[in-house]
Write a protein that holds these residues in place. Structure first.
Motif, PDB file in Angstrom:
ATOM      1  N   UNK A  21      70.876  21.089  21.508  1.00  0.00           N
ATOM      2  CA  UNK A  21      70.751  19.840  22.268  1.00  0.00           C
ATOM      3  C   UNK A  21      69.649  18.959  21.700  1.00  0.00           C
ATOM      4  N   UNK A  22      68.536  19.557  21.299  1.00  0.00           N
ATOM      5  CA  UNK A  22      67.438  18.787  20.717  1.00  0.00           C
ATOM      6  C   UNK A  22      67.868  18.143  19.404  1.00  0.00           C
ATOM      7  N   UNK A  23      68.580  18.889  18.553  1.00  0.00           N
ATOM      8  CA  UNK A  23      69.066  18.320  17.286  1.00  0.00           C
ATOM      9  C   UNK A  23      70.068  17.195  17.540  1.00  0.00           C
ATOM     10  N   UNK A  24      70.957  17.395  18.497  1.00  0.00           N
ATOM     11  CA  UNK A  24      71.980  16.394  18.770  1.00  0.00           C
ATOM     12  C   UNK A  24      71.383  15.088  19.287  1.00  0.00           C
ATOM     13  N   UNK A  25      70.189  15.172  19.870  1.00  0.00           N
ATOM     14  CA  UNK A  25      69.538  13.966  20.378  1.00  0.00           C
ATOM     15  C   UNK A  25      69.266  12.973  19.250  1.00  0.00           C
ATOM     16  N   UNK A  26      69.107  13.470  18.019  1.00  0.00           N
ATOM     17  CA  UNK A  26      68.812  12.615  16.865  1.00  0.00           C
ATOM     18  C   UNK A  26      70.035  12.405  15.981  1.00  0.00           C
ATOM     19  N   UNK A  27      71.201  12.768  16.481  1.00  0.00           N
ATOM     20  CA  UNK A  27      72.466  12.523  15.785  1.00  0.00           C
ATOM     21  C   UNK A  27      73.234  11.465  16.555  1.00  0.00           C
ATOM     22  N   UNK A 285      66.830  22.006  38.023  1.00  0.00           N
ATOM     23  CA  UNK A 285      65.519  21.617  37.499  1.00  0.00           C
ATOM     24  C   UNK A 285      65.483  20.116  37.212  1.00  0.00           C
ATOM     25  N   UNK A 286      66.530  19.617  36.564  1.00  0.00           N
ATOM     26  CA  UNK A 286      66.584  18.185  36.238  1.00  0.00           C
ATOM     27  C   UNK A 286      66.541  17.335  37.501  1.00  0.00           C
ATOM     28  N   UNK A 287      67.324  17.711  38.509  1.00  0.00           N
ATOM     29  CA  UNK A 287      67.368  16.910  39.719  1.00  0.00           C
ATOM     30  C   UNK A 287      66.099  17.039  40.553  1.00  0.00           C
ATOM     31  N   UNK A 288      65.400  18.177  40.413  1.00  0.00           N
ATOM     32  CA  UNK A 288      64.097  18.291  41.075  1.00  0.00           C
ATOM     33  C   UNK A 288      63.142  17.253  40.519  1.00  0.00           C
ATOM     34  N   UNK A 447      60.320  15.204  33.109  1.00  0.00           N
ATOM     35  CA  UNK A 447      61.689  14.705  32.941  1.00  0.00           C
ATOM     36  C   UNK A 447      62.072  14.596  31.482  1.00  0.00           C
ATOM     37  N   UNK A 448      61.168  14.019  30.676  1.00  0.00           N
ATOM     38  CA  UNK A 448      61.458  13.815  29.255  1.00  0.00           C
ATOM     39  C   UNK A 448      61.685  15.152  28.552  1.00  0.00           C
ATOM     40  N   UNK A 449      60.796  16.108  28.793  1.00  0.00           N
ATOM     41  CA  UNK A 449      60.918  17.421  28.141  1.00  0.00           C
ATOM     42  C   UNK A 449      62.203  18.119  28.573  1.00  0.00           C
ATOM     43  N   UNK A 450      62.488  18.109  29.868  1.00  0.00           N
ATOM     44  CA  UNK A 450      63.697  18.766  30.371  1.00  0.00           C
ATOM     45  C   UNK A 450      64.954  18.144  29.775  1.00  0.00           C
ATOM     46  N   UNK A 451      65.006  16.814  29.728  1.00  0.00           N
ATOM     47  CA  UNK A 451      66.190  16.129  29.225  1.00  0.00           C
ATOM     48  C   UNK A 451      66.370  16.334  27.731  1.00  0.00           C
TER      49      UNK A 451
END
Length: 499
Positions: A21-27, A285-288, A447-451
């Motif tokens: 997911x982290x790699x795909x964020x920059x694709x 976690x995200x919605x919290x 939020x940023x780290x989780x997303x």
């Protein structure tokens, strides 16, 4: 546009999924799981949807789709008005009952905590009896509970009524979202999700307008609650005249109507949790974070302007209205852009920008400065929130969208009322600004780290999916049988206006 190219499959396991997911964020291209007509699935890289004229996206919805969308939006707006009728009048109600503002926000805490219980209970009811009647019951009971709040003679009665209010409030959101977005075309989802989520902000704006209109006297809070009661009951009555959801009709064809046993439902629930537990934990976690994000930045802001900034009721109400107007615009605009730049990129960008705006949000002293900074902060706060309805739809099994609201409002008030700052005129006032600023900065970081390390399934096709049906062939059989049932209903005069 370049042709789609094969992509490596979705990763298995928590760490592997986070890395992918982290790699795909920059694709720039999107990794999408595609199903063919034989029910086979494969993964490919797809170009993002091009930015299209919003008018052309609106035109893709039929008149029936628009009616369902608008009723879902009205239900979510009424639900939000009911909630904010309390949060925006905390000081008045504290004065009325002779209690501290922290005591009053205990009612907000109970509402939020029991809302998740209500969402679970009415989610089960919606699965068993359909979405229509649970939603009607929720809205009408909410209106009755608003009236009961007005006649609460003691603070203890007030807390008891608001606890019940939380249970019934929880059942509205899921049904309203499903009703509004169920038939939304794929490339219009971001825009319509952004508009729909702003029912929450519109509820705040309407509550603030009502608060402005009734004035600042202690007893005037009751008038706002009367307006909220009338709005909820009216939307509930309107919902009666619309047919049941397509999803429930398909479930009825498969035999999951009222005759389905609770044991079968719980067996399906356990099976889903066993298979999808990582996704469920991630969404919780995200919605919290998201619930802390919105409640920290809004629930105490009117109190902050009244106490620390020493504005009068009218000035604080006007600033609140402008603040949430920014939220309505931001949610729509950023929800629309998420269809092009991606759900996670839009969330992260909104969160980072809102974090940078924190000093401008809490430092101004004038009504104009607070209005402007509140407008832009909420533009990005609710901009991120505008993506959530469709992001959760794409990530989660349809019957299990839920959130853990948190208890932020009480935390902010409790800390602020025990922390004081000295203004330039020498007066000591409760430190709402610093407390909200620090809390929001922490939440933005979370939020940023989780997303960044979470999944995204923009472009996922869920219109053809039917819960409990495995193959595409079975889905097609179910849909043909549903169409036949609908034709039969139309002939009997039971359903009108359905395509």
């Amino acid at each position: 546009m370049a042709p789609n190219s094969p992509a490596d499959p979705l990763a298995k396991g928590t760490i592997a999924t986070a890395k992918q997911s982290f790699r795909d964020l920059f694709t720039w291209r999107q990794r999408v799981v595609v199903s063919n007509e034989r029910g086979e699935t494969y993964t490919e890289w797809q170009d993002p949807d091009p930015i299209r004229n919003p008018i052309s996206l609106f035109a893709q919805l039929s008149p029936r789709d628009w009616l369902f969308f608008l009723v879902g939006l009205a239900a979510w707006t009424a639900d939000a008005f009911d909630f904010h009728a309390l949060s925006i009048q905390t000081k008045k109600i504290a004065d009325y009952y002779g209690r501290s503002k922290t005591d009053i926000t205990t009612a907000i805490t109970l509402t939020l905590l029991l809302r998740s219980v209500g969402a679970a209970c009415f989610g089960i009811a919606g699965d068993k009896y359909g979405r229509k009647w649970p939603m009607v019951a929720n809205l009408i009971v909410l209106g009755v509970l608003q009236i009961a709040t007005i006649y609460s003679a003691t603070f203890e009665q007030f807390l008891a009524v608001r606890s019940l209010f939380g249970l019934f409030m929880g059942g509205v959101y899921g049904n309203a979202i499903a009703m509004a977005l169920e038939h939304c075309p794929s490339n219009a989802r971001g825009l319509m999700s952004g508009i729909l989520q702003q029912g929450y902000s519109m509820g705040y704006v309407f509550a603030a307008c009502a608060n402005l209109g009734v004035g600042g006297s202690t007893e005037s809070w009751k008038t706002v609650f009367w307006i909220a009661a009338g709005l909820s009951i009216a939307v509930g009555v309107v919902r009666i005249f619309f047919p049941e959801s397509q999803q429930f009709l398909e479930a009825k064809v498969r035999g999951h109507k009222q005759g389905a046993s609770p044991r079968e439902f719980w067996r399906a629930l356990v099976a889903m949790l066993t298979q999808e537990w990582r996704m469920c934990v991630y969404c919780i976690v995200l919605m919290t974070w998201f619930n802390y994000y919105s409640h920290v930045s809004q629930d105490s802001y009117t109190t902050f302007m009244l106490t620390q900034k020493e504005l009068d009721n009218s000035a604080a109400s006007r600033a609140s209205i402008l603040m949430k107007t920014g939220a309505c615009i931001g949610g729509t605009v950023i929800g629309y852009l998420s269809q092009f730049i991606g759900r996670r990129r839009a969330i992260i960008a909104s969160a980072v920008i809102s974090g940078c705006l924190i000093p401008a949000w809490i430092l101004p002293e004038s009504e104009a400065g607070l209005s402007a900074s509140g407008f832009f902060l909420q533009f990005f706060v609710q901009g991120a929130w505008g993506i959530i309805p469709i992001h959760l739809n794409e990530l989660s099994p349809p019957g299990f969208r839920s959130s853990f609201p948190g208890i932020t409002a009480q935390i902010v008030n409790a800390i602020a009322e025990k922390t004081f700052i000295t203004k330039s005129n020498g007066r000591r006032v409760e430190a709402y600004g610093p407390v909200m600023g620090v809390a929001t900065a922490i939440i933005v970081t979370g939020m940023v780290v989780t997303t960044m390390f979470g999944p995204e399934k923009r472009g996922r096709s869920f219109e053809r999916a039917v819960a409990g049906v495995e193959s595409t062939e079975e889905v097609n059989v179910v849909r043909l049988r549903v169409s036949a049932e609908e034709d039969k209903d139309i002939e009997m005069g039971d359903v009108t206006g359905r395509k």
